[in-house]
Design a protein around this motif. Structure first.
Motif, PDB file in Angstrom:
ATOM      1  N   LEU A   1      -2.539  76.614  39.107  1.00  0.00           N
ATOM      2  CA  LEU A   1      -1.174  76.801  37.553  1.00  0.00           C
ATOM      3  C   LEU A   1       0.147  75.624  38.822  1.00  0.00           C
ATOM      4  O   LEU A   1       0.114  76.655  40.079  1.00  0.00           O
ATOM      5  CB  LEU A   1      -0.422  78.979  38.062  1.00  0.00           C
ATOM      6  CG  LEU A   1       1.072  78.929  37.611  1.00  0.00           C
ATOM      7  CD1 LEU A   1       0.849  79.122  36.264  1.00  0.00           C
ATOM      8  CD2 LEU A   1       0.913  80.369  37.806  1.00  0.00           C
ATOM      9  N   ALA A   2       0.725  75.080  37.696  1.00  0.00           N
ATOM     10  CA  ALA A   2       2.350  74.968  38.173  1.00  0.00           C
ATOM     11  C   ALA A   2       2.987  75.524  37.792  1.00  0.00           C
ATOM     12  O   ALA A   2       3.067  75.366  36.671  1.00  0.00           O
ATOM     13  CB  ALA A   2       1.619  73.352  37.879  1.00  0.00           C
ATOM     14  N   TRP A   3       3.677  75.837  38.204  1.00  0.00           N
ATOM     15  CA  TRP A   3       4.966  77.027  37.354  1.00  0.00           C
ATOM     16  C   TRP A   3       6.050  76.191  36.827  1.00  0.00           C
ATOM     17  O   TRP A   3       6.209  75.439  36.665  1.00  0.00           O
ATOM     18  CB  TRP A   3       6.218  77.142  38.992  1.00  0.00           C
ATOM     19  CG  TRP A   3       5.396  76.577  40.603  1.00  0.00           C
ATOM     20  CD1 TRP A   3       4.813  78.372  40.753  1.00  0.00           C
ATOM     21  CD2 TRP A   3       5.671  76.861  41.715  1.00  0.00           C
ATOM     22  NE1 TRP A   3       4.362  78.609  41.855  1.00  0.00           N
ATOM     23  CE2 TRP A   3       5.248  78.313  42.043  1.00  0.00           C
ATOM     24  CE3 TRP A   3       6.707  76.816  41.783  1.00  0.00           C
ATOM     25  CZ2 TRP A   3       5.477  77.428  43.824  1.00  0.00           C
ATOM     26  CZ3 TRP A   3       7.005  76.520  43.511  1.00  0.00           C
ATOM     27  CH2 TRP A   3       6.258  76.975  44.439  1.00  0.00           C
ATOM     28  N   ASN A   4       6.259  76.517  35.655  1.00  0.00           N
ATOM     29  CA  ASN A   4       6.202  76.762  34.188  1.00  0.00           C
ATOM     30  C   ASN A   4       6.260  75.400  33.223  1.00  0.00           C
ATOM     31  O   ASN A   4       6.593  74.844  33.009  1.00  0.00           O
ATOM     32  CB  ASN A   4       7.833  76.767  34.696  1.00  0.00           C
ATOM     33  CG  ASN A   4       9.063  77.129  32.917  1.00  0.00           C
ATOM     34  OD1 ASN A   4       8.158  77.881  32.599  1.00  0.00           O
ATOM     35  ND2 ASN A   4      10.139  76.272  33.059  1.00  0.00           N
ATOM     36  N   VAL A   5       4.818  74.913  33.736  1.00  0.00           N
ATOM     37  CA  VAL A   5       3.557  74.224  33.355  1.00  0.00           C
ATOM     38  C   VAL A   5       3.469  74.698  32.511  1.00  0.00           C
ATOM     39  O   VAL A   5       2.171  75.250  33.394  1.00  0.00           O
ATOM     40  CB  VAL A   5       4.076  72.669  34.205  1.00  0.00           C
ATOM     41  CG1 VAL A   5       2.680  71.936  33.938  1.00  0.00           C
ATOM     42  CG2 VAL A   5       4.663  72.294  35.026  1.00  0.00           C
TER      43      VAL A   5
END
Length: 262
Positions: A164-168
């Motif tokens: 999980l990459a933030w807001n990606v």
């Protein structure tokens, strides 16, 4: 004279033979020791292609923690800044240990953002939660290794580890409708200062009307305090703990109640 010369050559040959035997024995012992280390952490068949593949050079330390009667052994990886156990993760575990009556994770659906070495996720699993542990791709291997090693045959529910990459690609990796998460956990996630808006958006994405965010952070920079103020403006918040010796605060966040127009 010829006899003396022959004896000297024989003696030198024996000495060289003994030295060679000692060197071979030393190499064998070293090889055996390395093999024991690799076997102990159960190297995978595709070890060359997995960043979490065990290596005697791949870890800077191994630490042991005890919470609620559980022993958690964490390998800290040198591959990624987030793959180190930071103070807020330890303090959040202490908090959950001491306040399990109020924040009971048993059979709850939990996601951790920026899990790092996985300490908080592991403890949540051991407390009986359904846990999804997340982090960036460069840290996911060591995270998965720690989570699986510490929960295998000990957990009530099988944990998940996801990138999980933030807001990606949130809609791609966690498509709507996303699972309902009772708790969103985060510890020391405020360190990539160029991505704080994305972090806030990720908190908001997972926080549903009856979700609870438990966020612990060591305040180091002015930008940390600025993010804290934005977090308070975005969510209804309560400061649950302020730990001076660790310079860590623990905050509860919930979805802001919608004002009713009259």
């Amino acid at each position: 004279m010829e006899t003396v010369s022959t004896l000297d050559i024989s003696t030198e040959g024996e000495e060289e033979f003994e030295i060679q035997k000692q060197e071979e024995h030393s190499e064998t012992e070293s090889s055996d020791e390395n093999e024991e280390v690799l076997t102990d952490v159960e190297k995978p068949s595709d070890a060359l292609n997995r960043i979490w593949s065990p290596s005697v050079y791949g870890y800077i330390s191994k630490e042991c923690y005890h919470f609620a009667g559980y022993e958690i052994i964490i390998h800290q990886s040198i591959d990624h800044f987030g793959a180190i156990t930071w103070p807020a993760a330890v303090e959040l575990c202490h908090f959950l240990e001491c306040n399990w009556n109020e924040f009971n994770l048993d059979d709850k659906n939990v996601i951790e953002l920026g899990a790092g070495t996985g300490l908080v996720s592991i403890f949540a699993v051991l407390l009986g939660a359904y846990v999804t542990s997340t982090d960036l791709s460069c840290a996911i291997g060591n995270l998965q290794s720690n989570v699986m090693r510490n929960t295998r045959w000990k957990s009530k529910h099988h944990p998940q580890v996801k990138e999980l990459a933030w807001n990606v690609d949130l809609d791609k990796n966690f498509p709507q409708p996303i699972p309902h998460y009772d708790y969103i956990l985060a510890a020391d996630v405020v360190y990539h200062h160029h991505y704080l808006d994305d972090l806030m958006a990720t908190f908001d994405y997972f926080c549903q009307p009856d979700s609870v965010i438990l966020w612990a952070n060591k305040l180091r920079f002015n930008s940390d305090c600025e993010f804290l103020e934005k977090f308070k403006a975005k969510f209804d918040t309560v400061v649950l703990a302020n730990i001076p010796h660790a310079e860590v605060i623990i905050i509860k966040g919930t979805k802001k109640s919608q004002s009713v127009n009259t």
